[in-house]
Every structure is written in structure tokens, then in C-alpha cells.
Scaffold this motif. Sequence first.
Motif, mmCIF file in Angstrom:
data_model
loop_
_atom_site.group_PDB
_atom_site.id
_atom_site.type_symbol
_atom_site.label_atom_id
_atom_site.label_comp_id
_atom_site.label_asym_id
_atom_site.label_seq_id
_atom_site.Cartn_x
_atom_site.Cartn_y
_atom_site.Cartn_z
ATOM 1 N N GLU A 110 72.235 -44.638 115.761
ATOM 2 C CA GLU A 110 70.826 -44.577 115.348
ATOM 3 C C GLU A 110 70.290 -43.145 115.340
ATOM 4 O O GLU A 110 69.226 -42.881 114.797
ATOM 5 N N PHE A 131 77.532 -51.509 103.828
ATOM 6 C CA PHE A 131 78.600 -52.357 104.344
ATOM 7 C C PHE A 131 79.240 -53.178 103.238
ATOM 8 O O PHE A 131 78.633 -53.445 102.209
ATOM 9 N N ILE A 153 74.794 -57.013 110.448
ATOM 10 C CA ILE A 153 73.366 -56.808 110.195
ATOM 11 C C ILE A 153 72.766 -55.933 111.301
ATOM 12 O O ILE A 153 71.933 -55.075 111.045
ATOM 13 N N GLN A 192 74.493 -53.745 113.044
ATOM 14 C CA GLN A 192 75.007 -52.393 112.819
ATOM 15 C C GLN A 192 74.203 -51.705 111.729
ATOM 16 O O GLN A 192 73.875 -50.530 111.839
ATOM 17 N N ALA A 193 73.870 -52.489 110.680
ATOM 18 C CA ALA A 193 73.059 -51.920 109.600
ATOM 19 C C ALA A 193 71.734 -51.428 110.178
ATOM 20 O O ALA A 193 71.291 -50.321 109.881
ATOM 21 N N ALA A 194 71.123 -52.248 111.037
ATOM 22 C CA ALA A 194 69.834 -51.851 111.628
ATOM 23 C C ALA A 194 69.985 -50.560 112.429
ATOM 24 O O ALA A 194 69.142 -49.665 112.352
ATOM 25 N N ARG A 195 71.079 -50.460 113.169
ATOM 26 C CA ARG A 195 71.295 -49.231 113.950
ATOM 27 C C ARG A 195 71.477 -48.028 113.035
ATOM 28 O O ARG A 195 70.916 -46.959 113.268
ATOM 29 N N SER A 196 72.256 -48.222 111.958
ATOM 30 C CA SER A 196 72.482 -47.086 111.061
ATOM 31 C C SER A 196 71.171 -46.661 110.397
ATOM 32 O O SER A 196 71.038 -45.534 109.965
ATOM 33 N N LEU A 197 70.206 -47.588 110.345
ATOM 34 C CA LEU A 197 68.913 -47.238 109.759
ATOM 35 C C LEU A 197 67.971 -46.626 110.792
ATOM 36 O O LEU A 197 66.813 -46.356 110.502
ATOM 37 N N GLY A 198 68.476 -46.455 112.019
ATOM 38 C CA GLY A 198 67.704 -45.731 113.021
ATOM 39 C C GLY A 198 67.012 -46.613 114.053
ATOM 40 O O GLY A 198 66.260 -46.107 114.876
ATOM 41 N N ALA A 199 67.249 -47.928 114.013
ATOM 42 C CA ALA A 199 66.552 -48.819 114.947
ATOM 43 C C ALA A 199 67.209 -48.796 116.324
ATOM 44 O O ALA A 199 68.427 -48.796 116.433
ATOM 45 N N ARG A 200 66.365 -48.772 117.377
ATOM 46 C CA ARG A 200 66.875 -48.814 118.747
ATOM 47 C C ARG A 200 66.951 -50.266 119.227
ATOM 48 O O ARG A 200 66.367 -51.149 118.598
#
Lengths: 353, 280
Positions: free
Chosen positions: A73, A81, B173, B175-183
Motif C-alpha cells: 500500500e 490482476f 480483491i 490485494q487489489a485494494a492494498r495495491s490501490l493504497g488501502a490500509r
Amino acid sequence: MTLLAIEDLAKTYDKVTALTGINLSVEAGEFVTLLGPSGSGKTTLLMSLAGFTTPSKGTIRLDGKDITHLDPEDRDFGFVFQGYALFPHLSVANNIAFSLKVRKWEKARIDARVAEMLSLVGLDNLAGRKPRELSGGQQQRVAIARALAFGPRILLLDEPLSALDRMLRETMQKELKRLHRETGVTFVYVTHDQEEAIAMSDRIAVFNHGRIVEIGPPRDLYKKPATHFVAGFLGENNFLSGHRADDDETMVEAFGTRFSAPLQPRERPGDVLTIWVRPEHIRLGPAPGDGIGFRATVVENSFVGAVERILLRTSTGEQMVATLRSEAHSEYKPGQVVECRIDPAAIGVLPSE
Amino acid sequence: MRNFKRTALLLTLPASLVAICLYAAPILQVLALSVTEPKPGLANYQNLFANAAVGRVVVTTLKVSIMTTVLTVVASYIVAFAIIHMSAGLRRVSLFLVLVPFWISVLVRAFSWITILRRRGVLNGALMETGVISSPLDLVYNLLGVTIGMVHYMMPFAILLLYANLSDIDRRIMQAARSLGARPATIFWRVWLPLSLPGLALATLFVFVFSLGFLVTPALLGAGKTLMIAEYISVQISSTSRWDLATSLSTMLLLVVGIIVFAAMRSPALRAAFVARPQQ
Ligand SMILES: Nc1ncnc2c1ncn2[C@@H]1O[C@H](COP(=O)(O)OP(=O)(O)OP(=O)(O)O)[C@@H](O)[C@H]1O
Ligand SMILES: [Mg+2]
């Protein structure tokens, strides 16, 4: 300018070595493809870059700063993906806005950015739809728009087109190239489809068994592969066996003829060699011309549209494929003996393995 | 294919017969009794609404059921959420532990709770011994005791329902959220929770409906003081022989449960829980 540097990276799971000795640097704005067969470690490297997998060894640097152990993050990398992994409960617009809300942008700025991204990927009129109400190609565009919305340093893509049918895949390849051009974002792209890699990349890193076998622009890898693996993996190729002539050290003997070829000094007379020649470089017919000439028998002639694939048997009993533009060539019948010619520059010689 | 269908249908016949004889027929009989005993008409239902004792029982039942449902679903969600994040080995052990109560009779479980919770029980003893309290707490034979016992009974069911739902959610999903910067906290509130709604709705419905008609645990841990509908009905039949009251109350309970289930099934969240998710 080097944006991303991967130094001596390795990853081992209990017994499996997924990656070893990976060195790769990516320039800002480059389109780099990780190409390799299934299980060669492409996803493992991409996941390490994204921060989802912790490497067992080695360093990843962004602008010279060590980010090997930074949380995903905090990396500001976009990730597309394989199955898209869209948020099923959010509309297209809210999927795209997710990273912006997380970053606490102002509402007006978010709306403007979402609109910009929607028009970038051509989905302006689908903003309110849920992902399950979209086609595969549309979902793909949302996934890309979502990953690009916050202005990532690098966009990582793991086989984003593998679920699409052939026609759509070709459209999306062009679309991705356009997005790469228009956004100027650095792309690291994973695929096992060599045609896709050749069509899209500035450079390709070819993977096999957890190692990078060769890195280079598609043209170089296609025309001057340094290894048997790359010569065979990128594009179609014929491999034939030959050996260095006993009486002349600049000459090679193969498929019933002899010709001079670029040989490595360490190869000695009598050494067994592997000769490769691409199907499109074999010319057929009695037409006079220079180049290496030899005789072969037609085994099979198959018509595949724009080209005709002719399977030949050389006098040494080896088989090779020649592709010819379909015009008046249909006269080649099985059993027929034909004169063949190859431009010496199109021939590759590799030490036999 | 047709042949197979016919055979399959035939195979369900014995079970269907048993269900009709032992289940549907008695229910219809109860329905019939409620409008014929002691004389034909809807008088029994009118009496039901005028009966103050029934009113109290209904209020108690609702209180216990709502408390049980909220506590069970929240606690089970936490457990299920923890289980899906465990390593494979630990997860197997945890799921096994969740299943253990199924092998222990509900009677044994209720009596165990009495042993633990009663005034001179294990818990009060320990608390007094250590000086945390000076006089024993009333933990059982009241609303609290009944609720504790019911939550304990319901949790394995709810955990398994929620576990099934949560493990269906595509982890990429997150992991996608994490890659978008979500904690982690953002991912929980914005992604995990909304995606768990179908499972939560299903678990809530299941536990609530189950609680409404629950007999053994409330009977033992309430000891007649915290009276719920099922026990009240059983008393009307076995002790006071008030068939009119028992059958009309049973019918009402059945009707209410039917309406709740019907209404709930129309909600989008529950529909989603029953729609097979496409495999990735
Ligand atoms: N979590 C894991 N545990 C154990 N082994 C793993 C794990 N992830 C990957 N591997 C192994 O590491 C190797 C590389 O896997 P990886 O997924 O990177 O391959 P890939 O090049 O992406 O293949 P594909 O084209 O099939 O996606 C494989 O042999 C795989 O079995
Ligand atoms: Mg992969």
C-alpha cells in the motif's frame, strides 16, 4: 534514467526455487515484458515488485531507494490482476475512485479524475454499472483505469489479456500500447504469449526455470537469440543439427550442404552444432539467386490463409517448415523434390547442448 | 438423462414419505386443532391476542432471540474471519474445534452451563475466591443465562455459514485494494464487510429463526422463570392440556417464521448468498 532496479533477486518456497539470480533494470516510461512458459516465475517476480511476496534474497530499488520490504500500500504501483479482481459491490466509477478516496482527495477532484479515466479507457457511459454487468473486455478496461487513476509510478500487469478471446485480445493490445503512450507510465507486463510480447514491448525479459535467460528488444531477441531456448520460444523456428567442417574451420556442414557461418572460436572442427532457420527465411523454387542452396522433399503442404506452411524433409532426414506467401505456390505436392535457398545472414548457429 | 432424473426422483421417495408422515401431517393436524378445539372458529386466535401471559412470553422470546442473534453473529463473524486468515494447518485444527460441540448433546451442554454459571458454580466460585466480587452474581435461571446458552449453541452453525461465505471471497480483491493504497482498517470496512453481507444476512436469519422456536436450552437455563414460546407451548400441552392455546400459538409461530423467511429471501443480500458465485 533507471526507475526500477532489481538486483540478484531470489525466491524459494519450501523446496521449490521460484526465482534465482534475477537482475533487471527498467527505465522510466519503458514497456518491459516478462515472458516465459508456465511456472517460470513471472508472477512471483511481479508479486515481489508489488510487495505481495517477500523475496528470499536480493534487493528491489525504486529511484535508487530500497523498497524490497515496503508494504504494497506504500509503493504506489498499479496492479492489474489476471481475473481483474474488481470490487464487485462498487460501481465502475467507485472502483476507479477507490484509490482516490483512500488518498482523501477532494470530491470535485475525484469526480474530475474518474471522468478523465473513464474517457481514457472509453467507458464514459458505463460509470454506474456494476462489474458483473460488464463484458470481459469492459471489466479489463475498468481494471486498468482503476490501477492508473492515482498516477502510479509503475503499472504491473499479470496476463491481463489471457481471459479474452483472440479478436478482443488484439484490440486490447493496441489499446494498452495507446495507454502506455498517452500516460507515459512505466509498464511491467507479464505474459506467456510470445506474439503478444513481441507486438507490445520495448524490451522482453525471457524467463525459464526461475531465471532470466535473455533480455533485449523484441527485434534483437527474434533475430539474434543467444540461446536455444529463446530461439525456440520467440516465434517459430527450425532446429537442425550440423557440425563444423573438418577441412575448413569457417564452414558448417548441415542438411546436406555446406556454408560459411559465424562460428565461435571455441568451437572446434567436428563439433556438433545446432543450426536454426526461421520458416519465413526458406525460399523454394528453381529461381536463381544467391544464398545456401539445398534439396528437400515436400512432406505436407497446408494452407493457413495468408501463408502456406510447407513441411520439408532434407536429404539428412530432418524435417523443417517453410512458410511462403500464398500466391501461386500451391503447386508444391507431397513427394515433390524442391530446390531451397536460405540467405546466410538468416541462419543462426548455436553450440549444441 | 431422463432416465437418470426419474431414478433420482424415485430415490427421494422414501425420505419424502417419512417427511410427510412425521412432519407435514402433524403440522396440518395442529393447524386443524387450532380452529376446531374446543369449537370451530377463530376464537383461539382472538384469545391469543388478549392473553397477557402470552404477551409476556412473546416479549421474552423476542428479547432473547434478538440478543442471541446479535451476539452470535458478531462473535461468529470474528471467529470465521480469523479462521480464513489462518495457515492451512491451524485452520484445520480450528474448524475441528468448531465442530466438537455438534457431538455433545444439547442437554449436556445446558447442564454444563448451569454448573459453570449457578450461584455456587465454577465461575462465581472463582470470582469470589480471587476477591473480584463479594456475593455471587445471578448468571443463570434468567435472561442472561438463557442467552449465554443459546449463543453457545448457535455459534458453530453461524461460524460455519460465515466461514463458507468468507472463503468464497476472491482474496485478490484484497490485494487489489492494498495495491490501490488501502490500509487494513479501510480494507475491512470498505471491502470485507460489504462483501460479507450475504453471509451475515444468512447467518442472522438462520440464528434468529432457530432462536424463536428453541426449547431445550431456554427450558433448562431459564428454569421456568425465563419463559420462551416453545417451552410455553410444551407446558400447555403436557401440564395444563390447553390444546387450544398450544395449537394456535404454534400456528402463529409457524406463520411468523414463514413471513420472516419469505421477506428475507427477497432482500438482495440474501439472494446473493444463494446465487452460485462464478468461479474465477
Ligand atoms: N505460494 C507458493 N508456494 C509454493 N510454490 C509456489 C508458490 N507460488 C509459486 N510457486 C512455484 O513457483 C514457481 C513459479 O511460479 P509462478 O506463479 O511465478 O509462475 P508463472 O511464470 O507466473 O507461471 P504461469 O504462466 O503459469 O502463471 C512454480 O513452480 C510454482 O509452483
Ligand atoms: Mg503467473
